[in-house]
Design an enzyme around this catalytic site. Structure first.
Site, mmCIF file in Angstrom:
data_model
loop_
_atom_site.group_PDB
_atom_site.id
_atom_site.type_symbol
_atom_site.label_atom_id
_atom_site.label_comp_id
_atom_site.label_asym_id
_atom_site.label_seq_id
_atom_site.Cartn_x
_atom_site.Cartn_y
_atom_site.Cartn_z
ATOM 1 N N SER A 1 0.840 -1.188 0.000
ATOM 2 C CA SER A 1 0.000 0.000 0.000
ATOM 3 C C SER A 1 0.878 1.242 0.000
ATOM 4 O O SER A 1 2.108 1.155 0.097
ATOM 5 C CB SER A 1 -0.914 -0.003 1.224
ATOM 6 O OG SER A 1 -0.145 0.306 2.372
ATOM 7 N N LYS A 2 0.204 2.386 -0.115
ATOM 8 C CA LYS A 2 0.872 3.689 -0.219
ATOM 9 C C LYS A 2 2.010 3.867 0.788
ATOM 10 O O LYS A 2 3.024 4.475 0.492
ATOM 11 C CB LYS A 2 -0.159 4.801 0.046
ATOM 12 C CG LYS A 2 -1.023 5.086 -1.147
ATOM 13 C CD LYS A 2 -0.409 6.183 -2.013
ATOM 14 C CE LYS A 2 -0.937 6.163 -3.419
ATOM 15 N NZ LYS A 2 0.027 5.666 -4.390
ATOM 16 N N ARG A 3 1.791 3.337 1.992
ATOM 17 C CA ARG A 3 2.831 3.629 2.991
ATOM 18 C C ARG A 3 4.133 2.883 2.695
ATOM 19 O O ARG A 3 5.161 3.157 3.289
ATOM 20 C CB ARG A 3 2.321 3.374 4.409
ATOM 21 C CG ARG A 3 2.011 1.965 4.695
ATOM 22 C CD ARG A 3 1.080 1.842 5.914
ATOM 23 N NE ARG A 3 0.644 0.470 6.015
ATOM 24 C CZ ARG A 3 1.400 -0.505 6.491
ATOM 25 N NH1 ARG A 3 2.605 -0.244 6.947
ATOM 26 N NH2 ARG A 3 0.952 -1.748 6.512
#
Ligand code: GLU
Length: 508
Positions: A250-252
């Site tokens: 994911s984005k993180r």
């Protein structure tokens, strides 16, 4: 064989979904099958045309073409769910008539209260079945009085649902844990589980290959196939793509979408080859884990020839950008330099160097490209490697205290002077002429090795480090006489550089 990729146009194409698309593509192309692209846009609030267009663009960029889809048509269309609402409505009526479905009038607030109290009491939060027992007459009367019901599927009680998953083996679910799912919402839009079954059945999909996040939906879908009198397809649920901490990518974790990887300067063939290696290996049965082994670097058609679902691993694959970079370096080195030069142009613009090369300009850039592709991971690193062509300022170079001290020593000063003299009358340098000039400077100054080449490097590239001089020098002089129309910023040639450097050195 008929397979499909069924993205929801609610955002960018995530690399995990791109991998699902790729596995479907590999399967279809390896078996002479048909690949369908279906747009699952029944979530009206979140679906956008921009997202659909971006997904199509990214799939095309990856080289994953399809045989039937919203843009190319096909005999089992339409291929956008929003254009198939009448089909879902008619199958929902069929289920209602057969008693496999019923109208549900429960309000969102009521369902929410029920869910909260179930959770508080530690019971599974599934639909309590309030409207299950309404008769058709009662339901029709409420509809006539203006209520707008949803339609729910009546999940058979106390049954085992078993389906064989090509990747995971037998998967078994008890129907008691499954609440009756909504199949058509009160606003008339179908729910995912229902639309997907109607579509996969009508589009005659033989193999459903999708992410493991859908595995808990599959028993509901199997029951719907049964109730509608359709034969279920084969299922294969692919383990999700994870970040380094083993949670879904994911984005993180950083970049997640195909568009972001393109913007970072990965080549499509590298991303495709790398994605194929997550959870699968072209090397021989049993070897599912990625390894840095050149036998895994294969063009997409060869991957398709070797691909089989049976050899897809069922444990999650970690997205490893280091390995992607390694694959990318391979493809950067073997790609046609004209193509790489063309692809690099926007990366130069992003780095503040405006190029609008014509054929000569492109030919020149391509010839200079090996100076970069031998040492970068990605296209976004190319401009920095080639900056020595466009930026030359000896005062700035000598503004660095250490460089200035070094270059003012007798040895380097003599080298630079001899260089400027040798170049004053020499033609533009190619590799051989550069070697001849270096030989001449060596003979005149007695310097050799690093004592010879380091001052030459500093004087001609303006930098203490950089690509091999055998590549850099011919590139500089190859660009020096380009006409303005070639669309390349002016490049100062080696002769002019050496003269300017001597002048700067005298006055610093
Ligand atoms: N639209 C669903 C998704 O994007 C497709 C699921 C499926 O392949 O059945 O997750």
């Amino acid at each position: 064989m008929r397979v499909r990729f069924a993205p929801s146009p609610t955002g960018h194409l995530h690399v995990g979904n791109a991998r699902t698309a790729l596995f479907n593509w590999l399967l279809a192309r390896g078996h002479g099958g048909t690949l369908i692209l279906r747009i699952e846009d029944t979530d009206v609030e979140r679906s956008t045309q921009e997202s659909e267009a971006a997904i199509l663009r990214d799939l095309r960029w990856l080289g994953l073409n399809w045989d039937e889809g919203p843009d190319v048509g096909g005999a089992r269309g339409p291929y956008r769910q929003s254009e198939r609402l009448n089909l879902y409505a008619s199958y929902a009526q069929e289920l209602l008539a057969a008693g496999h479905a019923y109208y549900c009038f429960c309000s969102i607030a009521q369902l929410d209260t029920e869910r909260q109290s179930a959770l508080a009491e530690g019971r599974p939060a599934r639909y309590a079945g309030t409207c299950r027992r309404l008769s058709r007459e009662q339901a029709d009367a409420r509809i006539a009085s203006g209520e707008r019901p949803a339609i729910r599927f009546r999940v058979p009680e106390d049954r085992d649902v078993v389906f064989e998953d090509v990747v995971r083996g037998d998967v078994r679910f008890q129907t008691d844990v499954i609440g009756d799912p909504v199949i058509v919402r009160a606003d008339g839009h179908p729910a995912y589980n229902f639309a997907v079954v109607v579509d996969d059945a009508l589009m005659e999909v033989t193999h459903v290959v999708r992410g493991e996040d859908h595995i808990s939906n599959t028993p509901r879908q199997v029951l719907l196939y049964e109730a509608l009198g359709f034969t279920p397809p084969f299922f294969a649920h692919l383990a999700l793509v994870m970040g380094p901490d083993h949670s879904p990518l994911s984005k993180r974790h950083g970049a997640t979408s195909v568009a972001e990887f393109r913007a970072k300067g990965y080549l499509p063939e590298a991303l495709v080859n790398y994605l194929a290696l997550i959870g699968w290996s072209p090397r021989g049965a049993g070897a599912a884990g990625p390894s840095d082994d050149n036998t895994e670097l294969l063009p997409i058609d060869e991957l398709a020839r070797r691909f089989s679902l049976e050899r897809v691993g069922h444990s999650a694959g970690v997205f490893d950008e280091e390995k992607l970079a390694w694959v990318n370096r391979h493809y950067l080195k073997i790609a046609d330099p004209i193509r790489i030069a063309t692809l690099a142009v926007p990366f130069f613009a992003a780095a503040g160097v405006r190029l609008s090369p014509d054929a000569r300009g492109l030919e020149f850039l391509a010839s200079a490209m090996s100076m970069a592709t031998s040492s970068v991971d990605r296209l976004d690193q190319v401009p920095a490697r080639l900056a020595l062509l466009f930026e030359y300022a000896p005062e700035t170079t000598l503004g660095d205290g250490q460089v200035r001290r070094e270059m003012r020593e007798d040895g380097p000063r003599a080298v630079v002077r001899a260089l400027a003299e040798a170049l004053a009358t020499a033609p533009r340098l190619d590799r051989e002429r550069f070697r001849a000039v270096a030989g001449e400077v060596k003979a005149r100054t007695g310097q050799k090795g690093k004592a010879l080449f380091h001052p030459i490097r500093v004087a001609l590239t303006g930098r203490a480090e950089g690509p091999e001089l055998d590549l850099a020098i011919p590139a500089i002089d190859g660009g020096a006489d380009l006409p303005a129309g070639a669309g390349i910023p002016r490049i100062v040639g080696c002769r002019e550089r050496a003269a300017a450097f001597v002048r700067a050195l005298e006055t610093c």
